[in-house]
Design an enzyme around this catalytic site. Structure first.
Site, PDB file in Angstrom:
ATOM      1  N   TYR A 106       0.865  -1.186   0.000  1.00 50.08           N
ATOM      2  CA  TYR A 106       0.000   0.000   0.000  1.00 50.08           C
ATOM      3  C   TYR A 106       0.896   1.228   0.000  1.00 50.08           C
TER       4      TYR A 106
ATOM      5  N   GLN B 252       1.125   4.828  -0.191  1.00 51.72           N
ATOM      6  CA  GLN B 252       0.463   6.125  -0.085  1.00 51.72           C
ATOM      7  C   GLN B 252       1.463   7.194   0.336  1.00 51.72           C
ATOM      8  N   THR B 253       2.111   6.962   1.496  1.00 55.76           N
ATOM      9  CA  THR B 253       2.982   7.990   2.080  1.00 55.76           C
ATOM     10  C   THR B 253       4.200   8.289   1.196  1.00 55.76           C
TER      11      THR B 253
ATOM     12  N   ARG C 132       8.146 -12.665  41.457  1.00 54.32           N
ATOM     13  CA  ARG C 132       9.180 -11.823  42.049  1.00 54.32           C
ATOM     14  C   ARG C 132       8.841 -11.458  43.493  1.00 54.32           C
TER      15      ARG C 132
ATOM     16  N   GLN D 105       2.144  -1.461  42.953  1.00 60.84           N
ATOM     17  CA  GLN D 105       2.255  -2.353  41.783  1.00 60.84           C
ATOM     18  C   GLN D 105       0.843  -2.599  41.212  1.00 60.84           C
TER      19      GLN D 105
ATOM     20  N   ARG E  92      -0.552   0.310  39.326  1.00 66.06           N
ATOM     21  CA  ARG E  92       0.032   0.509  38.000  1.00 66.06           C
ATOM     22  C   ARG E  92      -0.386  -0.605  37.041  1.00 66.06           C
TER      23      ARG E  92
ATOM     24  N   THR F 138       1.922   6.031  15.027  1.00 66.45           N
ATOM     25  CA  THR F 138       2.186   6.895  13.870  1.00 66.45           C
ATOM     26  C   THR F 138       1.562   6.347  12.590  1.00 66.45           C
TER      27      THR F 138
ATOM     28  N   GLU G  82      -0.759   4.440   9.890  1.00 67.41           N
ATOM     29  CA  GLU G  82      -2.220   4.449   9.704  1.00 67.41           C
ATOM     30  C   GLU G  82      -2.845   5.697  10.333  1.00 67.41           C
TER      31      GLU G  82
ATOM     32  N   ASP H  50      -1.164   9.527  12.170  1.00 67.09           N
ATOM     33  CA  ASP H  50      -0.569  10.029  13.410  1.00 67.09           C
ATOM     34  C   ASP H  50      -1.697  10.231  14.436  1.00 67.09           C
TER      35      ASP H  50
HETATM   36  C1  LIG Z   1      -4.785  -7.634   9.680  1.00 65.98           C
HETATM   37  C2  LIG Z   1      -3.696  -6.876   9.004  1.00 65.98           C
HETATM   38  C3  LIG Z   1      -3.591  -5.460   9.412  1.00 65.98           C
HETATM   39  C4  LIG Z   1      -2.570  -4.764   8.597  1.00 65.98           C
HETATM   40  C5  LIG Z   1      -1.821  -3.757   9.326  1.00 65.98           C
HETATM   41  C6  LIG Z   1      -1.649  -4.157  10.689  1.00 65.98           C
HETATM   42  C7  LIG Z   1      -0.553  -4.089  11.409  1.00 65.98           C
HETATM   43  C8  LIG Z   1       0.594  -3.235  11.240  1.00 65.98           C
HETATM   44  C9  LIG Z   1       1.526  -3.672  10.241  1.00 65.98           C
HETATM   45  C10 LIG Z   1       2.205  -2.851   9.523  1.00 65.98           C
HETATM   46  C11 LIG Z   1       1.953  -1.389   9.421  1.00 65.98           C
HETATM   47  C12 LIG Z   1       0.736  -1.318   8.668  1.00 65.98           C
HETATM   48  C13 LIG Z   1       0.239  -0.342   8.066  1.00 65.98           C
HETATM   49  C14 LIG Z   1       0.633   1.016   8.037  1.00 65.98           C
HETATM   50  C15 LIG Z   1       0.047   1.533   6.782  1.00 65.98           C
HETATM   51  C16 LIG Z   1      -0.015   3.014   6.653  1.00 65.98           C
HETATM   52  O1  LIG Z   1       0.427   3.748   7.474  1.00 65.98           O
HETATM   53  S1  LIG Z   1      -0.803   3.520   5.272  1.00 65.98           S
HETATM   54  C17 LIG Z   1      -0.808   5.256   5.315  1.00 65.98           C
HETATM   55  C18 LIG Z   1      -1.836   5.758   6.283  1.00 65.98           C
HETATM   56  N1  LIG Z   1      -1.914   7.181   6.202  1.00 65.98           N
HETATM   57  C19 LIG Z   1      -2.726   7.856   6.939  1.00 65.98           C
HETATM   58  O2  LIG Z   1      -3.429   7.326   7.754  1.00 65.98           O
HETATM   59  C20 LIG Z   1      -2.773   9.319   6.654  1.00 65.98           C
HETATM   60  C21 LIG Z   1      -3.497  10.097   7.708  1.00 65.98           C
HETATM   61  N2  LIG Z   1      -4.190  11.182   7.067  1.00 65.98           N
HETATM   62  C22 LIG Z   1      -5.524  11.118   6.749  1.00 65.98           C
HETATM   63  O3  LIG Z   1      -6.192  10.155   7.091  1.00 65.98           O
HETATM   64  C23 LIG Z   1      -6.129  12.252   5.974  1.00 65.98           C
HETATM   65  O4  LIG Z   1      -5.324  12.862   5.128  1.00 65.98           O
HETATM   66  C24 LIG Z   1      -6.782  13.268   6.884  1.00 65.98           C
HETATM   67  C25 LIG Z   1      -5.945  13.586   8.114  1.00 65.98           C
HETATM   68  C26 LIG Z   1      -8.089  12.647   7.321  1.00 65.98           C
HETATM   69  C27 LIG Z   1      -7.047  14.591   6.176  1.00 65.98           C
HETATM   70  O5  LIG Z   1      -7.752  14.376   4.995  1.00 65.98           O
HETATM   71  P1  LIG Z   1      -8.143  15.567   3.996  1.00 65.98           P
HETATM   72  O6  LIG Z   1      -8.876  14.991   2.866  1.00 65.98           O
HETATM   73  O7  LIG Z   1      -6.957  16.371   3.683  1.00 65.98           O
HETATM   74  O8  LIG Z   1      -8.976  16.507   4.889  1.00 65.98           O
HETATM   75  P2  LIG Z   1     -10.348  16.656   5.556  1.00 65.98           P
HETATM   76  O9  LIG Z   1     -10.085  16.687   6.993  1.00 65.98           O
HETATM   77  O10 LIG Z   1     -10.903  17.870   4.915  1.00 65.98           O
HETATM   78  O11 LIG Z   1     -11.268  15.447   5.160  1.00 65.98           O
HETATM   79  C28 LIG Z   1     -12.171  15.489   4.065  1.00 65.98           C
HETATM   80  C29 LIG Z   1     -13.450  14.741   4.401  1.00 65.98           C
HETATM   81  O12 LIG Z   1     -13.151  13.334   4.372  1.00 65.98           O
HETATM   82  C30 LIG Z   1     -13.508  12.759   5.624  1.00 65.98           C
HETATM   83  N3  LIG Z   1     -12.562  11.698   5.877  1.00 65.98           N
HETATM   84  C31 LIG Z   1     -11.252  11.804   6.156  1.00 65.98           C
HETATM   85  N4  LIG Z   1     -10.729  10.581   6.321  1.00 65.98           N
HETATM   86  C32 LIG Z   1     -11.710   9.686   6.142  1.00 65.98           C
HETATM   87  C33 LIG Z   1     -11.766   8.270   6.192  1.00 65.98           C
HETATM   88  N5  LIG Z   1     -10.686   7.534   6.486  1.00 65.98           N
HETATM   89  N6  LIG Z   1     -12.937   7.702   5.949  1.00 65.98           N
HETATM   90  C34 LIG Z   1     -14.043   8.429   5.678  1.00 65.98           C
HETATM   91  N7  LIG Z   1     -14.053   9.785   5.615  1.00 65.98           N
HETATM   92  C35 LIG Z   1     -12.892  10.400   5.846  1.00 65.98           C
HETATM   93  C36 LIG Z   1     -13.405  13.876   6.620  1.00 65.98           C
HETATM   94  O13 LIG Z   1     -14.167  13.604   7.758  1.00 65.98           O
HETATM   95  C37 LIG Z   1     -13.944  15.033   5.814  1.00 65.98           C
HETATM   96  O14 LIG Z   1     -15.341  14.920   5.792  1.00 65.98           O
HETATM   97  P3  LIG Z   1     -16.262  16.206   5.845  1.00 65.98           P
HETATM   98  O15 LIG Z   1     -17.647  15.683   5.813  1.00 65.98           O
HETATM   99  O16 LIG Z   1     -15.880  17.016   4.661  1.00 65.98           O
HETATM  100  O17 LIG Z   1     -15.944  16.917   7.131  1.00 65.98           O
HETATM  101  C1  LIG Z   2       6.458   1.398  10.725  1.00 67.04           C
HETATM  102  C2  LIG Z   2       5.711   2.222   9.727  1.00 67.04           C
HETATM  103  C3  LIG Z   2       5.044   1.589   8.687  1.00 67.04           C
HETATM  104  C4  LIG Z   2       4.374   2.332   7.721  1.00 67.04           C
HETATM  105  N1  LIG Z   2       3.769   1.695   6.686  1.00 67.04           N
HETATM  106  C5  LIG Z   2       3.207   2.427   5.691  1.00 67.04           C
HETATM  107  C6  LIG Z   2       2.635   1.779   4.548  1.00 67.04           C
HETATM  108  O1  LIG Z   2       2.614   0.549   4.460  1.00 67.04           O
HETATM  109  N2  LIG Z   2       2.124   2.539   3.568  1.00 67.04           N
HETATM  110  C7  LIG Z   2       2.108   3.901   3.630  1.00 67.04           C
HETATM  111  O2  LIG Z   2       1.629   4.513   2.693  1.00 67.04           O
HETATM  112  N3  LIG Z   2       2.630   4.547   4.705  1.00 67.04           N
HETATM  113  C8  LIG Z   2       3.178   3.844   5.726  1.00 67.04           C
HETATM  114  N4  LIG Z   2       3.700   4.482   6.825  1.00 67.04           N
HETATM  115  C9  LIG Z   2       3.658   5.951   6.877  1.00 67.04           C
HETATM  116  C10 LIG Z   2       2.682   6.467   7.930  1.00 67.04           C
HETATM  117  O3  LIG Z   2       1.356   6.232   7.553  1.00 67.04           O
HETATM  118  C11 LIG Z   2       2.931   7.955   8.167  1.00 67.04           C
HETATM  119  O4  LIG Z   2       4.225   8.091   8.722  1.00 67.04           O
HETATM  120  C12 LIG Z   2       1.891   8.530   9.103  1.00 67.04           C
HETATM  121  O5  LIG Z   2       0.637   8.632   8.450  1.00 67.04           O
HETATM  122  C13 LIG Z   2       2.294   9.896   9.681  1.00 67.04           C
HETATM  123  O6  LIG Z   2       2.551  10.791   8.690  1.00 67.04           O
HETATM  124  P1  LIG Z   2       3.899  11.670   8.640  1.00 67.04           P
HETATM  125  O7  LIG Z   2       5.029  10.733   8.737  1.00 67.04           O
HETATM  126  O8  LIG Z   2       3.761  12.545   7.466  1.00 67.04           O
HETATM  127  O9  LIG Z   2       3.858  12.524   9.948  1.00 67.04           O
HETATM  128  P2  LIG Z   2       3.778  14.109  10.016  1.00 67.04           P
HETATM  129  O10 LIG Z   2       2.429  14.525   9.537  1.00 67.04           O
HETATM  130  O11 LIG Z   2       4.931  14.717   9.373  1.00 67.04           O
HETATM  131  O12 LIG Z   2       3.828  14.313  11.577  1.00 67.04           O
HETATM  132  C14 LIG Z   2       4.889  14.989  12.269  1.00 67.04           C
HETATM  133  C15 LIG Z   2       4.298  15.735  13.482  1.00 67.04           C
HETATM  134  O13 LIG Z   2       3.428  16.751  13.021  1.00 67.04           O
HETATM  135  C16 LIG Z   2       2.178  16.692  13.680  1.00 67.04           C
HETATM  136  N5  LIG Z   2       1.123  17.151  12.751  1.00 67.04           N
HETATM  137  C17 LIG Z   2       1.001  16.856  11.437  1.00 67.04           C
HETATM  138  N6  LIG Z   2      -0.096  17.454  10.937  1.00 67.04           N
HETATM  139  C18 LIG Z   2      -0.683  18.116  11.933  1.00 67.04           C
HETATM  140  C19 LIG Z   2      -1.864  18.908  12.045  1.00 67.04           C
HETATM  141  N7  LIG Z   2      -2.680  19.111  11.002  1.00 67.04           N
HETATM  142  N8  LIG Z   2      -2.167  19.449  13.232  1.00 67.04           N
HETATM  143  C20 LIG Z   2      -1.376  19.230  14.299  1.00 67.04           C
HETATM  144  N9  LIG Z   2      -0.250  18.481  14.267  1.00 67.04           N
HETATM  145  C21 LIG Z   2       0.090  17.934  13.092  1.00 67.04           C
HETATM  146  C22 LIG Z   2       2.008  15.240  14.068  1.00 67.04           C
HETATM  147  O14 LIG Z   2       1.149  15.096  15.196  1.00 67.04           O
HETATM  148  C23 LIG Z   2       3.443  14.835  14.398  1.00 67.04           C
HETATM  149  O15 LIG Z   2       3.709  15.178  15.739  1.00 67.04           O
HETATM  150  C24 LIG Z   2       4.356   3.753   7.809  1.00 67.04           C
HETATM  151  C25 LIG Z   2       4.999   4.394   8.877  1.00 67.04           C
HETATM  152  C26 LIG Z   2       5.671   3.644   9.826  1.00 67.04           C
HETATM  153  C27 LIG Z   2       6.373   4.348  10.951  1.00 67.04           C
END
Ligand SMILES: CCCCC/C=C\C/C=C\C/C=C\CCC(=O)SCCNC(=O)CCNC(=O)[C@H](O)C(C)(C)COP(=O)(O)OP(=O)(O)OC[C@H]1O[C@@H](n2cnc3c(N)ncnc32)[C@H](O)[C@@H]1OP(=O)(O)O
Ligand SMILES: Cc1cc2nc3c(=O)[nH]c(=O)nc-3n(C[C@H](O)[C@H](O)[C@H](O)COP(=O)(O)OP(=O)(O)OC[C@H]3O[C@@H](n4cnc5c(N)ncnc54)[C@H](O)[C@@H]3O)c2cc1C
Length: 645
Positions: free
Chosen positions: A136, A138-139, A291, A311, A314, A403, A405, A407
């Site tokens: 996946y 995205q980032t 312990r 203990q 906590r 962090t 999925e 922050d």
């Molecule tokens: C069983 C297996 C499990 C697998 C994994 C498990 C274990 C771990 C293993 C490994 C690691 C695994 C995975 C890690 C993978 C990743 O990290 S993938 C990358 C993930 N990235 C993020 O999560 C990014 C975070 N940022 C966001 O979600 C969005 O950008 C934001 C912060 C929500 C901002 O969005 P944006 O469009 O800019 O802004 P806005 O706030 O205006 O939102 C627009 C409208 O959309 C609605 N919305 C936002 N998010 C969602 C959503 N997820 N679903 C539905 N709707 C959403 C939002 O509420 C707004 O709606 P309005 O009605 O307009 O208010």
């Molecule tokens: C182990 C690991 C696995 C990952 N796997 C995947 C993957 O499989 N696929 C993928 O696409 N991504 C993956 N990621 C990326 C991950 O989803 C991002 O790192 C995460 O969504 C946070 O985004 P960022 O790194 O840009 O943090 P940033 O947004 O740069 O955050 C930095 C700081 O800024 C603050 N901040 C940011 N925006 C705001 C705001 N609007 N208001 C206030 N504070 C704010 C945060 O709270 C944080 O303290 C992975 C990351 C890790 C660590």
């Protein structure tokens, strides 16, 4: 346990409830319990799945070993004809972060949730048979939280009927995606869609990254691993990738579903939190019973550290939270299934709530769990710092959940937007429903008074619920009123974001408490099981009340005297839980293999095993260390000045 002395037998005999029935409650059903138990034993008895050597392997050996385990797991899944449910349990018990997490946990769900029927028919059979491996993506290097800020572009070329995926800048390199660096052949890449020179926001595209013949990156694609991560073994079993450029196949999905995979994964992360937390708590609880420190009288045995009130104060709230997160995770799974069914029928009405709940609970449970694992390490004293305790690795693997999925603070701000919208609609036609239904009674909640007069009054679930509802409603309304004073709402939102985050935390804690209380209203069989769960529910709620007393007092939801009575009740609950503590962690039904901890061993035989484990360290291969002749001897002989270092 045949032929093995059980050092915790006395503790187990103290239990006042039916542990076997509690195991079923923890698992969710008898079916899941039996399946989990069978698969956990299968994994534990397979030498390929050993994991006690992880801390001492080099990154390359660690990574290759993970590939070996993943291949072996797949072989066993095929040989034993395991169902999807069994296969996923097998991967869970193998307990090693790997590319398969992303393939099954994000790539497949992204295709299922976002691809067209035709695309699903093409890609899903290949993915299910692992003939392609996906991730996946995205980032990017420059943007993670701000998804709309992603720079990668997908420009449609009508002449070739293809999309040109382009990383125009260094910061647009995909950076972090798990599995991308070394293993994945395909990715769902998120990019800004451009057609006819017009931008249409971020969309997902299935992109082939590597040749299926020789695994080399396809022309125009540069891929690598992003480097070592926090902790030694820990998450370094995973390749996290960086990539640029590529070609892909067309995708076209409704706007609202673009974020769908994140909602799905956040929901799974809440259930995972209860697993990681229960695991740390199991280790700390068993070891705290083994312990002994101080308190010996007339040469008798010393006090078990679990008997110290500090203990318990906590540890037991963490134990209670493990159960609380289990039940809220179950409920969230139901909510996700419900919203998915509605989406299929083009009903988007519950999506905002599902988004707020998954985002908020992901944030709340992962923050709590990461802190709790570290607390469990400290609860185990010095030995908790040893890798053989299992806790350092568990922490290092778990902590990025705060962090990835999303922050955790960014996610709470999403909850805050939802809360503020709900408050702004109060008094209108639109009545708050679901997890915000309590806001419908805002007039009552703004002025109600808590009725607690003695400590036991805090055992009434309605009393607890109302105190939590009043606290959240009052915090939300107060911050909404402050927001209304800003001419520019976005400016106000930024300025007041710390208060907004606090209101979101309160709202999420209320959800967890209310779902625990709802669970207790179900028919729960087994001697003493419901009683014990009731105690844990009260500990979870009253501990939050104690820790966040400032919120409850400043909003006038309770009086200082009532806060003090809650604390008295907590101490009494600790005494009631104490004889059941070991049985309550036994109910998680973890094998020693899964726990991976000398301190948390089922038989409590900690000291001889710690000693044995220490001798296995590669440093102990020789009595005189490598380097003695070059660096220690010249030092001792005062010959350093002539030595060639
Ligand atoms: C069983 C297996 C499990 C697998 C994994 C498990 C274990 C771990 C293993 C490994 C690691 C695994 C995975 C890690 C993978 C990743 O990290 S993938 C990358 C993930 N990235 C993020 O999560 C990014 C975070 N940022 C966001 O979600 C969005 O950008 C934001 C912060 C929500 C901002 O969005 P944006 O469009 O800019 O802004 P806005 O706030 O205006 O939102 C627009 C409208 O959309 C609605 N919305 C936002 N998010 C969602 C959503 N997820 N679903 C539905 N709707 C959403 C939002 O509420 C707004 O709606 P309005 O009605 O307009 O208010
Ligand atoms: C182990 C690991 C696995 C990952 N796997 C995947 C993957 O499989 N696929 C993928 O696409 N991504 C993956 N990621 C990326 C991950 O989803 C991002 O790192 C995460 O969504 C946070 O985004 P960022 O790194 O840009 O943090 P940033 O947004 O740069 O955050 C930095 C700081 O800024 C603050 N901040 C940011 N925006 C705001 C705001 N609007 N208001 C206030 N504070 C704010 C945060 O709270 C944080 O303290 C992975 C990351 C890790 C660590």
């Amino acid at each position: 346990m045949d032929g093995v002395v059980d050092h915790l037998a006395d503790e187990r005999n103290k239990a006042q409830f039916d542990v076997e029935e509690m195991k079923i409650v923890w698992a969710g059903s008898r079916h899941v319990f039996e399946l989990s138990d069978r698969i956990a034993r299968l994994v534990a008895s397979d030498p390929v799945f050993r994991k006690d050597n992880r801390a001492t392997l080099s990154r390359k050996d660690l990574f290759k070993n993970t590939l070996r385990k993943a291949a072996h797991a797949w072989k066993r899944i095929i040989e034993l004809r395991l169902s999807e449910e069994e296969a996923s349990k097998l991967r869970f018990y193998v307990d090693e972060a790997a590319f398969t997490d992303l393939h099954w946990g994000m790539f497949v769900p992204a295709i299922k949730g976002q691809a067209t029927e035709e695309q699903q028919q093409k890609w899903l059979p290949l993915a299910y048979k692992m003939q392609i491996i996906g991730c996946y993506a995205q980032t990017e290097l420059g943007h993670g939280s701000n998804v709309q800020g992603l720079e990668t572009t997908a420009t449609f070329d009508p002449q070739t009927d293809e999309f040109d995926i382009h990383s125009p800048t260094l910061t647009s390199s995909k950076w972090w995606p798990g599995g991308l660096g070394k293993v994945s052949t395909h990715a769902v890449v998120y990019a800004r869609l451009i057609t006819d020179g017009q931008e249409h926001g971020v969309h997902g595209f299935i992109v082939q990254l590597r040749s299926l013949d020789d695994h080399l990156p396809l022309p125009g694609i540069t891929i690598g691993d992003i480097g070592m991560k926090f902790g030694n073994g820990a998450y370094n079993t995973m390749d996290n990738g960086v990539t640029r450029n590529g070609k892909c196949v067309r995708s076209n999905v409704p706007r609202q579903l673009i974020y769908g995979t994140m909602v799905f994964v956040r929901q799974t992360i809440v259930s995972d939190a209860s697993c990681a937390l229960s695991r740390a708590v199991c280790i700390a609880t068993r070891y705290s019973a083994v312990r002994r420190q101080f308190g010996s009288q007339n040469g008798g045995v010393e006090t078990q550290v679990i008997d110290y009130k500090t203990q318990q104060n906590r540890l037991f709230p963490l134990l209670a939270a493990a159960y609380a997160f289990r039940f809220v995770g179950e409920w969230l799974k139901w909510l996700y299934t419900d919203v998915t069914q509605r989406l299929q029928a083009n009903d988007f009405s519950t999506l905002p709530e599902a988004h707020a709940c998954t985002a908020g609970l992901k944030s709340l449970t992962t923050t709590f769990t990461a802190d709790a694992i570290e607390e469990c390490r400290k609860l185990c004293g010095g030995h908790g710092y040893l890798c053989s305790s299992g806790l350092p690795e568990l922490f290092a693997v778990y902590v990025p959940a705060c962090t990835y999925e999303g922050d955790n603070v960014v996610l709470l701000l999403q909850v805050a937007r939802f809360l503020m919208k709900t408050v702004s609609q109060l008094g209108s036609e639109k009545k708050p429903v679901g997890t915000t239904a309590y806001m419908g009674r805002v007039e009552h909640l703004m002025q109600c008074r808590c009725s607690v007069q003695k400590a036991e009054d805090w055992l009434n679930p309605n009393t607890i619920l109302e105190a939590f509802e009043a606290r959240t409603a009052r915090m939300s309304v107060a911050v909404a009123q402050k927001l209304a004073q800003f001419a520019n709402p976005e400016e106000g939102f930024l300025e007041l974001s710390p208060n907004l985050v606090e209101a979101s935390v309160a709202h999420c804690q209320l959800i967890v408490v209310s779902k625990f209380i709802e669970k207790l209203q179900q028919d729960i069989p087994g001697k003493g099981v419901k009683e014990l769960l009731g105690m844990l529910c009260n500990i979870y709620a009253l501990n939050i009340l104690h820790k966040h007393l400032g919120d409850f007092l400043s909003t006038g939801s309770i009086t200082p005297k009532q806060g003090s009575l809650a604390n008295d009740q907590l101490r009494s609950l600790y005494s009631q839980v104490r004889p059941n503590a070991i049985a309550l962690v036994d109910a998680f039904n973890y094998t020693d293999h899964y726990l991976g901890s000398v301190l948390g061993r089922y038989d409590g035989n900690v000291y001889p095993k710690l000693y044995e484990e220490a001798w296995k360290d590669p440093l102990n291969d020789s009595v005189v260390p490598d380097g003695y002749h070059e660096y220690i001897r010249p030092l001792l002989k005062n010959q350093l000045r002539n030595a060639r270092l």
